[in-house]
Design an enzyme around this catalytic site. Sequence first.
Site, PDB file in Angstrom:
ATOM      1  N   GLU A   9      20.910  81.253 -39.954  1.00  0.00           N
ATOM      2  CA  GLU A   9      22.270  80.808 -39.665  1.00  0.00           C
ATOM      3  C   GLU A   9      23.178  81.284 -40.789  1.00  0.00           C
ATOM      4  O   GLU A   9      22.856  81.152 -41.970  1.00  0.00           O
ATOM      5  CB  GLU A   9      22.345  79.288 -39.552  1.00  0.00           C
ATOM      6  CG  GLU A   9      23.733  78.776 -39.188  1.00  0.00           C
ATOM      7  CD  GLU A   9      23.754  77.274 -38.978  1.00  0.00           C
ATOM      8  OE1 GLU A   9      24.677  76.627 -39.518  1.00  0.00           O
ATOM      9  OE2 GLU A   9      22.867  76.744 -38.281  1.00  0.00           O
ATOM     10  N   HIS A  64      26.651  75.469 -32.278  1.00  0.00           N
ATOM     11  CA  HIS A  64      27.409  74.227 -32.367  1.00  0.00           C
ATOM     12  C   HIS A  64      28.856  74.573 -32.694  1.00  0.00           C
ATOM     13  O   HIS A  64      29.130  75.303 -33.646  1.00  0.00           O
ATOM     14  CB  HIS A  64      26.829  73.320 -33.450  1.00  0.00           C
ATOM     15  CG  HIS A  64      25.352  73.108 -33.315  1.00  0.00           C
ATOM     16  ND1 HIS A  64      24.515  72.924 -34.407  1.00  0.00           N
ATOM     17  CD2 HIS A  64      24.551  73.067 -32.225  1.00  0.00           C
ATOM     18  CE1 HIS A  64      23.269  72.773 -33.981  1.00  0.00           C
ATOM     19  NE2 HIS A  64      23.270  72.858 -32.661  1.00  0.00           N
ATOM     20  N   GLU A  82      23.313  80.538 -34.585  1.00  0.00           N
ATOM     21  CA  GLU A  82      21.943  80.763 -35.034  1.00  0.00           C
ATOM     22  C   GLU A  82      21.396  82.009 -34.348  1.00  0.00           C
ATOM     23  O   GLU A  82      21.799  82.334 -33.237  1.00  0.00           O
ATOM     24  CB  GLU A  82      21.077  79.543 -34.721  1.00  0.00           C
ATOM     25  CG  GLU A  82      21.547  78.288 -35.440  1.00  0.00           C
ATOM     26  CD  GLU A  82      20.904  77.012 -34.917  1.00  0.00           C
ATOM     27  OE1 GLU A  82      20.901  76.015 -35.647  1.00  0.00           O
ATOM     28  OE2 GLU A  82      20.413  77.018 -33.767  1.00  0.00           O
ATOM     29  N   ARG A 126      27.744  70.338 -29.365  1.00  0.00           N
ATOM     30  CA  ARG A 126      26.476  70.953 -29.751  1.00  0.00           C
ATOM     31  C   ARG A 126      25.747  71.668 -28.612  1.00  0.00           C
ATOM     32  O   ARG A 126      24.705  72.271 -28.823  1.00  0.00           O
ATOM     33  CB  ARG A 126      25.561  69.869 -30.339  1.00  0.00           C
ATOM     34  CG  ARG A 126      26.106  69.279 -31.629  1.00  0.00           C
ATOM     35  CD  ARG A 126      25.246  68.140 -32.159  1.00  0.00           C
ATOM     36  NE  ARG A 126      23.871  68.517 -32.411  1.00  0.00           N
ATOM     37  CZ  ARG A 126      23.441  69.149 -33.500  1.00  0.00           C
ATOM     38  NH1 ARG A 126      24.308  69.512 -34.443  1.00  0.00           N
ATOM     39  NH2 ARG A 126      22.167  69.434 -33.649  1.00  0.00           N
ATOM     40  N   GLU A 137      16.779  79.038 -40.797  1.00  0.00           N
ATOM     41  CA  GLU A 137      16.835  77.924 -39.864  1.00  0.00           C
ATOM     42  C   GLU A 137      15.435  77.397 -39.560  1.00  0.00           C
ATOM     43  O   GLU A 137      14.442  77.854 -40.103  1.00  0.00           O
ATOM     44  CB  GLU A 137      17.559  78.336 -38.574  1.00  0.00           C
ATOM     45  CG  GLU A 137      19.004  77.820 -38.491  1.00  0.00           C
ATOM     46  CD  GLU A 137      19.092  76.295 -38.462  1.00  0.00           C
ATOM     47  OE1 GLU A 137      18.094  75.628 -38.144  1.00  0.00           O
ATOM     48  OE2 GLU A 137      20.176  75.762 -38.761  1.00  0.00           O
TER      49      GLU A 137
END
Length: 501
Positions: free
Chosen positions: A250, A299, A158, A391, A242
């Site tokens: 993203e 992630h 992101e 994550r 996002e």
Amino acid sequence: MPDTQKPPGSPPTVSVDAGSYRVVRPESANDVIDLLRKHSIQIVDLKFTDLPGLWQHFSITLPEVHEGLFEAGIGFDGSSIRGFQEIHESDMLLRPDPTTAFVDPVLSTPTLSLICDVVDPVLQQPYSRDPRYVAKKAELYLKQTGIATTCYFGPELEFFIFDSIRFGQDQHSGYYYVESAEGDWNTGRDEGAYGGGNLGYKARYKEGYFPVPPQDTLQEIRSEIALTLQQAGVQIEVHHHEVATAGQNEIDMRFATLTRMADNVMIYKYICKNVARRHGKVATFMPKPLFADNASGMHCHQSLWDEERNLFYDASGWALTSDLCRWYIGGLLQHAPALMAFCAPTTNSYKRLVPGYEAPVNLAMSQRNRSAAARIPMYSDSPNARRVEFRCPDPSANAYLAFAAMLMAGLDGIENKIDPGAPLDRNIYDLPPEEAAKVRKVPGSLEAALQALEADNAFLRKGGVFSEDLIQTWIDYKRTREVDAIRLRPHPWEFYLYFDI
């Protein structure tokens, strides 16, 4: 990362108009030289990664490109690169990897980019602090264990695209100022330069997930980034706005082997930044640039394979996972405090990893549940789709070091059959206080993560993947250049809290 039924060994496919073609990667110096002729290349750019994780480069002209370049390498000053050599031992070599060649899609001068490995010219060996060398050693160690032949990574990076950014700090002042036409704070701004009045459609705080244009003003820029990445041989699966206001995005890459994916992360950051700049905007992978809204994570989906068989799949196991998968998760969770020194490696990272919010601070495993650090996505019951999503990492990480560290933690979990604990398939944020207190958390600061790495690094040093020198250099660099540097400077909010004390 979207699920896919495509066999993992297949080469990437790039869509072009109504058809498609396979990305044929060069395999030798001769292949690279053929590329120079085919694309009328005028400049060759040699790229490599410093210890913190930023690309460095210099360019050479065509007469300097020959087979010997790929064997002997080309010299550079290693003392000027962060985390590398001292001035009395500064001579280093770059050895281009021909399999990484791509025609640089952001430069107007026909340029071929090559990612390089760093070599110690005295020892004539790969340089121990070269992050790419660490990633390659991790993949080699995986094969030596006999556990699996291949590790696949699929990170979700992101990032923000802002209209502008200003910041500064000296002995008597300090500030930062972010501007974005999408920012919720701009609902009252006079936007006369755009034809009068205010154009509205600002994403409210924490409501930026999946809006269509005109609220999503960055659709065209993301599409341009995605197509430019594909020109560089990086296959893209999906892109979207996002959660955060002010232009959080993203763009998801198709998974690849560990070192190849770390290469792709470097290409991804390079192209995102340059395409944004082409539009008069600025992209940042800083995890937490905005107060009171979501931060940017990375992630990391990962799985182990034996040739074409996914070793994380078991039709009769919890969430369709094998014992090996759960032990791998056990290793991630057991070593997570130390891992954070590489996976969330900035002081800013811990503005994201704060208990009580949406950040994955809880060291537990779950299926579907995004409040756990280790999650099993359940979009598909296909054996090929079974993987763990870790994550906690964020995009400030050096991908070569972070991916290698996660693999080493997972392998340690498998070798020692580390139990990850019972699944927590509930919203961990809503647990009663007495239950929540039993769930381990990630460190609360970079300094705490560095202390954890000092105490727990034997799993990284197996097979010589991470050297003691690299680990200590990383700890020293982060403490002196980042932790101490932040600790010594007054924060603007401290004036609000304490000036009248």
